[in-house]
Design an enzyme around this catalytic site. Structure first.
Site, PDB file in Angstrom:
ATOM      1  N   GLY A   1      -1.582 -44.284  39.013  1.00  0.00           N
ATOM      2  CA  GLY A   1      -2.539 -43.675  38.088  1.00  0.00           C
ATOM      3  C   GLY A   1      -2.595 -42.186  38.397  1.00  0.00           C
ATOM      4  O   GLY A   1      -1.769 -41.668  39.163  1.00  0.00           O
TER       5      GLY A   1
ATOM      6  N   HIS B   1       2.095 -16.089  19.686  1.00  0.00           N
ATOM      7  CA  HIS B   1       3.478 -16.107  20.165  1.00  0.00           C
ATOM      8  C   HIS B   1       3.673 -15.013  21.207  1.00  0.00           C
ATOM      9  O   HIS B   1       3.178 -13.915  21.016  1.00  0.00           O
ATOM     10  CB  HIS B   1       4.442 -15.871  18.999  1.00  0.00           C
ATOM     11  CG  HIS B   1       5.870 -15.775  19.437  1.00  0.00           C
ATOM     12  ND1 HIS B   1       6.604 -16.895  19.769  1.00  0.00           N
ATOM     13  CD2 HIS B   1       6.679 -14.712  19.637  1.00  0.00           C
ATOM     14  CE1 HIS B   1       7.814 -16.520  20.142  1.00  0.00           C
ATOM     15  NE2 HIS B   1       7.889 -15.192  20.075  1.00  0.00           N
TER      16      HIS B   1
ATOM     17  N   LYS C   1      -6.713 -30.155  43.380  1.00  0.00           N
ATOM     18  CA  LYS C   1      -6.063 -29.063  42.642  1.00  0.00           C
ATOM     19  C   LYS C   1      -5.719 -27.914  43.578  1.00  0.00           C
ATOM     20  O   LYS C   1      -4.724 -27.210  43.389  1.00  0.00           O
ATOM     21  CB  LYS C   1      -6.937 -28.576  41.478  1.00  0.00           C
ATOM     22  CG  LYS C   1      -7.321 -29.661  40.483  1.00  0.00           C
ATOM     23  CD  LYS C   1      -6.185 -30.602  40.149  1.00  0.00           C
ATOM     24  CE  LYS C   1      -6.557 -31.920  39.561  1.00  0.00           C
ATOM     25  NZ  LYS C   1      -7.083 -33.001  40.341  1.00  0.00           N
TER      26      LYS C   1
ATOM     27  N   ILE D   1      -4.607 -40.407  40.251  1.00  0.00           N
ATOM     28  CA  ILE D   1      -4.818 -40.044  41.666  1.00  0.00           C
ATOM     29  C   ILE D   1      -3.535 -40.264  42.470  1.00  0.00           C
ATOM     30  O   ILE D   1      -3.074 -39.379  43.193  1.00  0.00           O
ATOM     31  CB  ILE D   1      -6.011 -40.836  42.261  1.00  0.00           C
ATOM     32  CG1 ILE D   1      -7.307 -40.416  41.569  1.00  0.00           C
ATOM     33  CG2 ILE D   1      -6.108 -40.633  43.776  1.00  0.00           C
ATOM     34  CD1 ILE D   1      -8.541 -41.202  41.987  1.00  0.00           C
TER      35      ILE D   1
ATOM     36  N   ILE E   1     -17.985 -36.619  44.377  1.00  0.00           N
ATOM     37  CA  ILE E   1     -16.568 -36.810  44.680  1.00  0.00           C
ATOM     38  C   ILE E   1     -15.763 -35.675  44.063  1.00  0.00           C
ATOM     39  O   ILE E   1     -14.871 -35.103  44.676  1.00  0.00           O
ATOM     40  CB  ILE E   1     -16.079 -38.182  44.147  1.00  0.00           C
ATOM     41  CG1 ILE E   1     -16.739 -39.322  44.923  1.00  0.00           C
ATOM     42  CG2 ILE E   1     -14.551 -38.289  44.211  1.00  0.00           C
ATOM     43  CD1 ILE E   1     -16.466 -39.332  46.401  1.00  0.00           C
TER      44      ILE E   1
ATOM     45  N   GLY F   1       0.133 -47.234  43.705  1.00  0.00           N
ATOM     46  CA  GLY F   1      -0.686 -46.940  42.529  1.00  0.00           C
ATOM     47  C   GLY F   1      -0.274 -45.623  41.905  1.00  0.00           C
ATOM     48  O   GLY F   1      -0.313 -44.586  42.560  1.00  0.00           O
TER      49      GLY F   1
HETATM   50  C1  FAD Z   1      -8.636 -37.762  44.442  1.00  0.00           C
HETATM   51  C2  FAD Z   1      -9.379 -37.676  43.147  1.00  0.00           C
HETATM   52  C3  FAD Z   1      -9.001 -36.749  42.200  1.00  0.00           C
HETATM   53  C4  FAD Z   1      -9.691 -36.665  41.007  1.00  0.00           C
HETATM   54  N1  FAD Z   1      -9.307 -35.747  40.086  1.00  0.00           N
HETATM   55  C5  FAD Z   1      -9.985 -35.655  38.923  1.00  0.00           C
HETATM   56  C6  FAD Z   1      -9.632 -34.686  37.955  1.00  0.00           C
HETATM   57  O1  FAD Z   1      -8.705 -33.899  38.145  1.00  0.00           O
HETATM   58  N2  FAD Z   1     -10.355 -34.623  36.820  1.00  0.00           N
HETATM   59  C7  FAD Z   1     -11.397 -35.478  36.588  1.00  0.00           C
HETATM   60  O2  FAD Z   1     -12.028 -35.380  35.532  1.00  0.00           O
HETATM   61  N3  FAD Z   1     -11.747 -36.414  37.474  1.00  0.00           N
HETATM   62  C8  FAD Z   1     -11.076 -36.524  38.638  1.00  0.00           C
HETATM   63  N4  FAD Z   1     -11.461 -37.433  39.552  1.00  0.00           N
HETATM   64  C9  FAD Z   1     -12.594 -38.324  39.230  1.00  0.00           C
HETATM   65  C10 FAD Z   1     -13.927 -37.595  39.429  1.00  0.00           C
HETATM   66  O3  FAD Z   1     -14.025 -37.152  40.751  1.00  0.00           O
HETATM   67  C11 FAD Z   1     -15.059 -38.524  39.075  1.00  0.00           C
HETATM   68  O4  FAD Z   1     -14.871 -39.034  37.777  1.00  0.00           O
HETATM   69  C12 FAD Z   1     -16.398 -37.813  39.130  1.00  0.00           C
HETATM   70  O5  FAD Z   1     -16.648 -37.290  40.399  1.00  0.00           O
HETATM   71  C13 FAD Z   1     -17.514 -38.762  38.725  1.00  0.00           C
HETATM   72  O6  FAD Z   1     -18.723 -38.095  38.780  1.00  0.00           O
HETATM   73  P1  FAD Z   1     -20.086 -38.871  39.057  1.00  0.00           P
HETATM   74  O7  FAD Z   1     -21.150 -37.840  39.002  1.00  0.00           O
HETATM   75  O8  FAD Z   1     -20.189 -40.041  38.168  1.00  0.00           O
HETATM   76  O9  FAD Z   1     -19.936 -39.462  40.517  1.00  0.00           O
HETATM   77  P2  FAD Z   1     -19.554 -38.824  41.922  1.00  0.00           P
HETATM   78  O10 FAD Z   1     -18.838 -37.559  41.796  1.00  0.00           O
HETATM   79  O11 FAD Z   1     -18.939 -39.926  42.686  1.00  0.00           O
HETATM   80  O12 FAD Z   1     -20.962 -38.478  42.554  1.00  0.00           O
HETATM   81  C14 FAD Z   1     -21.851 -39.474  42.940  1.00  0.00           C
HETATM   82  C15 FAD Z   1     -22.726 -38.914  44.032  1.00  0.00           C
HETATM   83  O13 FAD Z   1     -23.776 -39.835  44.267  1.00  0.00           O
HETATM   84  C16 FAD Z   1     -24.034 -39.876  45.673  1.00  0.00           C
HETATM   85  N5  FAD Z   1     -24.685 -41.158  45.921  1.00  0.00           N
HETATM   86  C17 FAD Z   1     -24.181 -42.393  45.791  1.00  0.00           C
HETATM   87  N6  FAD Z   1     -25.133 -43.324  45.995  1.00  0.00           N
HETATM   88  C18 FAD Z   1     -26.268 -42.642  46.271  1.00  0.00           C
HETATM   89  C19 FAD Z   1     -27.598 -43.040  46.541  1.00  0.00           C
HETATM   90  N7  FAD Z   1     -27.955 -44.310  46.510  1.00  0.00           N
HETATM   91  N8  FAD Z   1     -28.496 -42.075  46.791  1.00  0.00           N
HETATM   92  C20 FAD Z   1     -28.154 -40.766  46.785  1.00  0.00           C
HETATM   93  N9  FAD Z   1     -26.917 -40.331  46.510  1.00  0.00           N
HETATM   94  C21 FAD Z   1     -26.001 -41.268  46.245  1.00  0.00           C
HETATM   95  C22 FAD Z   1     -22.676 -39.736  46.303  1.00  0.00           C
HETATM   96  O14 FAD Z   1     -22.782 -39.240  47.620  1.00  0.00           O
HETATM   97  C23 FAD Z   1     -22.003 -38.738  45.351  1.00  0.00           C
HETATM   98  O15 FAD Z   1     -22.184 -37.421  45.803  1.00  0.00           O
HETATM   99  C24 FAD Z   1     -10.790 -37.535  40.762  1.00  0.00           C
HETATM  100  C25 FAD Z   1     -11.180 -38.463  41.721  1.00  0.00           C
HETATM  101  C26 FAD Z   1     -10.491 -38.527  42.897  1.00  0.00           C
HETATM  102  C27 FAD Z   1     -10.924 -39.526  43.933  1.00  0.00           C
END
Ligand code: FAD
Length: 464
Positions: free
Chosen positions: A182, A443, A51, A184, A41, A180
């Site tokens: 928050g 500075h 961004k 996002i 994500i 919301g």
């Molecule tokens: C609009 C938005 C803006 C954001 N902005 C920020 C920010 O500025 N800064 C920040 O720190 N965080 C931000 N976040 C949050 C951030 O994107 C998440 O915290 C982060 O991506 C989490 O990482 P993750 O690896 O846990 O999961 P994810 O990034 O969700 O990755 C999980 C991956 O697992 C894959 N997957 C799921 N199930 C399976 C399966 N069974 N088999 C194979 N693949 C699978 C998915 O396709 C996905 O690619 C934002 C989120 C959103 C929605």
């Protein structure tokens, strides 16, 4: 015959791909399973493309305020499709960058859906067809999270958007409702507002950015309102009505009901973990409120299975996911890493003005029983902020009056998302006011406001 690995990571987001690379550095034979886009994500539908959009809205804002800097330009306009295209290109570039990094580190990538299939086993399918059977001593689940859906306000890809549709919008709405406030919701509200939309931001709690320090929330609300955003807090959304080309939200505040209309509505009301279809049934892995329960080293109830990132709950942040991935892998490798200290994870919101914080808010510090010393410094007292034409905001620091420990730092204003790392390092090093006061700040920089805030807590502020 199943393919054998030391570690298999399910999910290629910032949690999963970073864990996989660290494991490869530690000489493990690693596989990563990703069903959609590498980078998760964060790179594809979160941190990075937002961004890129926010950069465009910053530019739009500047272009409409050129006079303040001695410039003039006529006929300022933008091509919305190009703005969105650039954001998608940036996301694509970074996602393929992850592919390259995994290749460089000799991580085997499986394109498909991963599912636990017995002790030390994982099955991978694509479009319900088997792709691979994998065996590994260790399995890290890093499947992330998705937008929470409120019944009646389901994203339909047309009038009601989740963050996904909002990142690849079909139109630039003239009127937008965001539910919301928050990080996002506030970022999208700020983006569309600064691109010229009429925006209403609706929040159920009594303040925007409810996890931030109350003074920061109050400041952001005022700043948004000054920019002509309509902000409604303490609001209960009773329902949403779609009417052809538009949408309206029925909102109750203090017992009074009003109907707000718009072209589009963004629902940004939280996150749920991707725990479905993971083969958790029959395992000792515990799920609470859609998130997998782990200990501080990412261990689940099932021997050899770990979970990290958004899948394990708040804070839902990319850097939390990556850091957890590294801790889990290093613990597997027997390196005895420090456990995650959630209170040292900074949070940033890239709205205008930006918000950043780390540690305890003043209220939380008091709740925890601390006798606090609080410092504040406004950017109007900072030369660089004035020179930049962005003197809006302040820095607030919270100290333990007894020991001088920095309990928390809260900032709103220019470049604060870049600066919070200074306080994060301070907290990680268990710094007290003495070292912060003794630190020399360059500075002119906006970071000097960080120093002044500390000085203020100890009655030594200079520039105000
Ligand atoms: C609009 C938005 C803006 C954001 N902005 C920020 C920010 O500025 N800064 C920040 O720190 N965080 C931000 N976040 C949050 C951030 O994107 C998440 O915290 C982060 O991506 C989490 O990482 P993750 O690896 O846990 O999961 P994810 O990034 O969700 O990755 C999980 C991956 O697992 C894959 N997957 C799921 N199930 C399976 C399966 N069974 N088999 C194979 N693949 C699978 C998915 O396709 C996905 O690619 C934002 C989120 C959103 C929605």
């Amino acid at each position: 015959m199943a393919e054998q690995f030391d570690l298999v990571v399910v999910g290629g987001g910032p949690g999963g791909y970073v864990a996989a690379i660290r494991a490869a550095q530690l000489k493990m034979k690693v596989a990563l399973v990703e069903r959609e886009h590498l980078g998760g994500i964060c790179l594809n539908w979160g941190c990075i493309p937002t961004k890129a959009l926010l950069r465009a809205s910053e530019i739009n804002h500047l272009l409409h305020n050129l006079d303040a800097y001695g410039f003039a330009a006529d006929n300022i306009r933008y091509d919305f499709a190009k703005v969105v295209k650039r954001s998608r290109q940036v996301a694509g570039q970074l996602s393929s960058g992850v592919k390259g990094l995994l290749k460089k580190n000799k991580v085997t990538v499986f394109d498909g859906h991963g599912k636990l299939a017995g002790k030390g086993k994982l099955s991978v399918t694509k479009d319900n067809k088997p792709v691979a059977e994998i065996e590994a001593k260790h399995i890290i689940l890093a499947t992330g999270a998705r937008a929470r859906v409120i019944p009646g306000i389901e994203p339909d890809g047309k009038l009601i958007w989740s963050y996904r549709e909002a990142l690849a919008p079909d139109i630039m709405p003239k009127k937008l409702i965001v539910i919301g406030s928050g990080a996002i919701g506030s970022e999208f509200a700020s983006f569309f507002l600064n691109m010229g939309a009429e925006v209403t931001l609706i929040e159920a709690m009594d303040r925007v950015l409810p996890v931030e320090d109350a003074e920061v929330s109050a400041f952001v609300k005022k700043a948004f309102e000054k920019q002509k955003m309509k902000v409604i807090t303490g609001a209960k959304v009773q329902g949403v009505r779609k009417n052809g080309e538009g949408v309206s939200a029925i909102v109750e505040v203090d017992g009074k009901v009003q109907e707000l209309t718009a072209d589009r509505l963004i629902s940004a009301v939280g996150i749920v973990g991707n725990v479905e279809n993971l083969g958790l049934e029959g395992t000792k892995i515990k799920v609470e409120k859609t998130h997998i329960v782990t200990d501080e080293y990412g261990r689940t109830g099932e021997d050899g299975v770990y979970a990290i990132g958004d899948l394990t709950g708040a804070p839902w942040l990319a850097h939390k996911a990556s850091h957890e991935g590294i801790i889990v892998v290093e613990a597997i490798a027997g390196l005895h890493p420090h456990a995650m200290d959630v209170s040292n994870i900074p949070g940033c919101t890239y709205c205008r003005p930006q918000v950043a914080s780390v540690g305890l808010t003043e209220a939380k510090a008091k709740e925890a029983g601390y006798d606090v010393k609080v410092g504040r410094f406004p950017f109007i007292g900072n030369g660089k902020a004035i020179a930049m034409g962005e003197p809006e905001g302040f820095v607030k620091t919270v100290f333990d009056a007894k020991t001088g420990a920095l309990l928390g730092a809260h900032m709103v204003g220019p470049e604060v998302t870049e600066m919070i790392q200074g306080y994060t390092i301070a907290r990680t090093l268990e710094t007290t006011e003495a070292e912060l006061i003794h630190t020399v700040f360059p500075h002119p920089t906006v970071s000097e406001a960080m120093h002044e805030s500390v000085l203020d807590a100890y009655g030594r502020v200079i520039h105000i």
